[in-house]
Structures are given as structure tokens and as C-alpha cells.
Design a protein around this motif. Structure first.
Motif, PDB file in Angstrom:
ATOM      1  N   ALA A 122      -4.764  13.247 -13.791  1.00 49.15           N
ATOM      2  CA  ALA A 122      -5.383  13.381 -12.470  1.00 49.15           C
ATOM      3  C   ALA A 122      -4.743  12.373 -11.524  1.00 49.15           C
ATOM      4  CB  ALA A 122      -6.882  13.126 -12.549  1.00 49.15           C
ATOM      5  N   VAL A 123      -4.563  12.788 -10.279  1.00 51.63           N
ATOM      6  CA  VAL A 123      -4.042  11.881  -9.260  1.00 51.63           C
ATOM      7  C   VAL A 123      -4.809  12.093  -7.975  1.00 51.63           C
ATOM      8  CG1 VAL A 123      -1.725  11.716 -10.243  1.00 51.63           C
ATOM      9  CG2 VAL A 123      -2.229  13.473  -8.531  1.00 51.63           C
ATOM     10  N   ILE A 124      -4.750  11.074  -7.112  1.00 54.29           N
ATOM     11  CA  ILE A 124      -5.420  11.144  -5.825  1.00 54.29           C
ATOM     12  C   ILE A 124      -4.496  10.549  -4.772  1.00 54.29           C
ATOM     13  CG2 ILE A 124      -6.629   8.945  -6.223  1.00 54.29           C
ATOM     14  CD1 ILE A 124      -9.010  10.193  -4.644  1.00 54.29           C
ATOM     15  N   GLY A 125      -4.385  11.225  -3.649  1.00 58.16           N
ATOM     16  CA  GLY A 125      -3.521  10.768  -2.584  1.00 58.16           C
ATOM     17  C   GLY A 125      -4.250   9.867  -1.606  1.00 58.16           C
ATOM     18  N   SER A 126      -3.481   9.327  -0.680  1.00 52.66           N
ATOM     19  CA  SER A 126      -4.045   8.391   0.287  1.00 52.66           C
ATOM     20  C   SER A 126      -5.110   9.040   1.165  1.00 52.66           C
ATOM     21  CB  SER A 126      -2.927   7.818   1.167  1.00 52.66           C
ATOM     22  OG  SER A 126      -2.221   8.867   1.819  1.00 52.66           O
ATOM     23  N   GLY A 127      -4.997  10.343   1.361  1.00 51.05           N
ATOM     24  CA  GLY A 127      -5.974  11.058   2.171  1.00 51.05           C
ATOM     25  C   GLY A 127      -7.097  11.668   1.358  1.00 51.05           C
ATOM     26  N   GLY A 128      -7.075  11.407   0.060  1.00 47.30           N
ATOM     27  CA  GLY A 128      -8.144  11.897  -0.802  1.00 47.30           C
ATOM     28  C   GLY A 128      -7.844  13.199  -1.525  1.00 47.30           C
ATOM     29  N   ASP A 163       0.194  12.268   0.884  1.00 46.48           N
ATOM     30  CA  ASP A 163      -0.989  12.972   0.427  1.00 46.48           C
ATOM     31  C   ASP A 163      -0.679  14.430   0.094  1.00 46.48           C
ATOM     32  OD1 ASP A 163      -4.056  14.194   1.515  1.00 46.48           O
ATOM     33  OD2 ASP A 163      -3.890  12.609   0.021  1.00 46.48           O
ATOM     34  N   ARG A 164       0.172  15.057   0.879  1.00 41.61           N
ATOM     35  CA  ARG A 164       0.493  16.466   0.683  1.00 41.61           C
ATOM     36  C   ARG A 164       1.245  16.691  -0.627  1.00 41.61           C
ATOM     37  NH1 ARG A 164       4.009  20.166   4.927  1.00 41.61           N
ATOM     38  NH2 ARG A 164       3.961  22.105   3.739  1.00 41.61           N
ATOM     39  N   THR A 190       0.820  -1.206   0.000  1.00 42.16           N
ATOM     40  CA  THR A 190       0.000   0.000   0.000  1.00 42.16           C
ATOM     41  C   THR A 190       0.857   1.261   0.000  1.00 42.16           C
ATOM     42  OG1 THR A 190      -1.752  -1.160   1.177  1.00 42.16           O
ATOM     43  CG2 THR A 190      -1.810   1.243   1.214  1.00 42.16           C
ATOM     44  N   TYR A 191       1.955   1.251   0.770  1.00 43.60           N
ATOM     45  CA  TYR A 191       2.750   2.471   0.903  1.00 43.60           C
ATOM     46  C   TYR A 191       3.447   2.842  -0.402  1.00 43.60           C
ATOM     47  CZ  TYR A 191       7.137  -0.190   1.109  1.00 43.60           C
ATOM     48  OH  TYR A 191       8.205  -0.973   0.813  1.00 43.60           O
ATOM     49  N   LEU A 192       3.560   1.874  -1.318  1.00 44.31           N
ATOM     50  CA  LEU A 192       4.176   2.161  -2.622  1.00 44.31           C
ATOM     51  C   LEU A 192       3.168   2.765  -3.588  1.00 44.31           C
ATOM     52  CD1 LEU A 192       6.349  -1.044  -3.122  1.00 44.31           C
ATOM     53  CD2 LEU A 192       7.108   1.238  -2.415  1.00 44.31           C
ATOM     54  N   ARG A 193       1.916   2.783  -3.215  1.00 41.80           N
ATOM     55  CA  ARG A 193       0.893   3.341  -4.106  1.00 41.80           C
ATOM     56  C   ARG A 193       0.007   4.327  -3.347  1.00 41.80           C
ATOM     57  NH1 ARG A 193      -3.383  -0.323  -3.013  1.00 41.80           N
ATOM     58  NH2 ARG A 193      -2.688  -2.368  -2.276  1.00 41.80           N
ATOM     59  N   ASN A 194       0.614   5.062  -2.427  1.00 38.21           N
ATOM     60  CA  ASN A 194      -0.115   6.105  -1.700  1.00 38.21           C
ATOM     61  C   ASN A 194      -0.739   7.118  -2.642  1.00 38.21           C
ATOM     62  OD1 ASN A 194       0.242   5.225   0.922  1.00 38.21           O
ATOM     63  ND2 ASN A 194       2.134   6.364   1.219  1.00 38.21           N
ATOM     64  N   CYS A 195      -0.032   7.419  -3.695  1.00 34.29           N
ATOM     65  CA  CYS A 195      -0.479   8.404  -4.679  1.00 34.29           C
ATOM     66  C   CYS A 195      -0.722   7.661  -5.991  1.00 34.29           C
ATOM     67  CB  CYS A 195       0.580   9.485  -4.841  1.00 34.29           C
ATOM     68  SG  CYS A 195       0.185  10.764  -6.048  1.00 34.29           S
ATOM     69  N   MET A 196      -1.948   7.711  -6.468  1.00 32.14           N
ATOM     70  CA  MET A 196      -2.291   6.997  -7.698  1.00 32.14           C
ATOM     71  C   MET A 196      -3.070   7.903  -8.636  1.00 32.14           C
ATOM     72  SD  MET A 196      -3.407   3.177  -6.494  1.00 32.14           S
ATOM     73  CE  MET A 196      -3.770   2.756  -8.190  1.00 32.14           C
TER      74      MET A 196
END
Length: 122
Positions: free
Chosen positions: A48-54, A101-102, A27-33
Motif C-alpha cells: 500500500a502507498v499514499i501520495g502527498s495529496g492522499g 500524487d498522481r 519532504t519532496y523526496l518522500r511525497n509518496c510513501m
């Protein structure tokens, strides 16, 4: 990390498509997808991308037309593409990396890539 895209196809301008990307791996390798695209003769573009926190980030060319979301229970990221234009025609690639996420942003380089799915708008 393995990424498998689906949902591409051919549509008329103004219509919609939804792309899906199923991810496997740590999971930590795909925090940002998210999604990149490349049209023939053009440079690769972060869409477009989305982070682990949305947190989401979009290319200016798709703002207001595309949305990105994720379902953590399915390890899947979605790209909803509305009001499609001929200039959206491209191979769309799912991407992933461990950015927090940031930091998650379409202007970053991504290490993991899927095989791609073609979107054609006429």
C-alpha cells in the motif's frame, strides 16, 4: 530520507495490527510513501502507498483488509492491517520516493527503504 518502522509482531489469524513509519528528510523526496513486504522464498510485493495529496494504492491481496493513512504533523505513515491471514506473514518495509500524487502507486520502484518490521500471523 530516513524511515523507521514500528508495530510489527505476532498475532492470530483474523486479528489486527497497525504499523507505523516515522520519516525524516526532505519532504519532496518522500511525497509518496507506503509499505512493501517480503516473505521467505517469495518476491517482494508492494502492499500500500499514499501520495502527498492522499491518493492511495493497494495490492489486490490486501484490498478491503488494509488501510493506509498519514499524519503530516508527525511525519508518520500508518498501515492498519485487519483480518490478518497467515499469508500476510512477512517482513514489512516502509518505503518512500518523490513521486507526485498522481503517479504514486504500489507497482513503482522506491528508492528509500526502512529496516523492516516482522509480521507473523498464525
Amino acid at each position: 530520507v530516513q524511515l523507521v518502522e514500528s508495530g510489527g509482531g505476532s498475532v492470530e489469524a483474523g486479528r489486527s495490527l497497525r504499523l507505523s513509519c516515522k520519516a525524516d528528510g526532505f519532504t519532496y523526496l518522500r511525497n509518496c510513501m507506503g509499505w512493501f513486504r517480503q516473505a521467505p522464498g517469495k518476491e517482494r510485493e508492494g502492499v500500500a502507498v499514499i501520495g502527498s495529496g492522499g491518493k492511495t494504492s493497494f495490492a489486490d491481496s490486501v484490498k478491503g483488509r488494509f488501510t493506509i493513512s498519514k499524519d503530516n504533523t508527525k511525519n508518520t505513515v500508518y498501515l492498519q492491517m485487519n483480518s490478518l491471514k497467515p499469508e500476510d506473514t512477512a517482513m514489512y518495509y516502509c518505503v518512500a520516493d518523490g513521486y507526485n500524487d498522481r503517479s504514486c502507486n504500489v507497482r513503482l520502484e522506491f528508492y528509500y527503504w526502512g529496516q523492516g518490521t516482522q509480521v507473523t500471523v498464525s
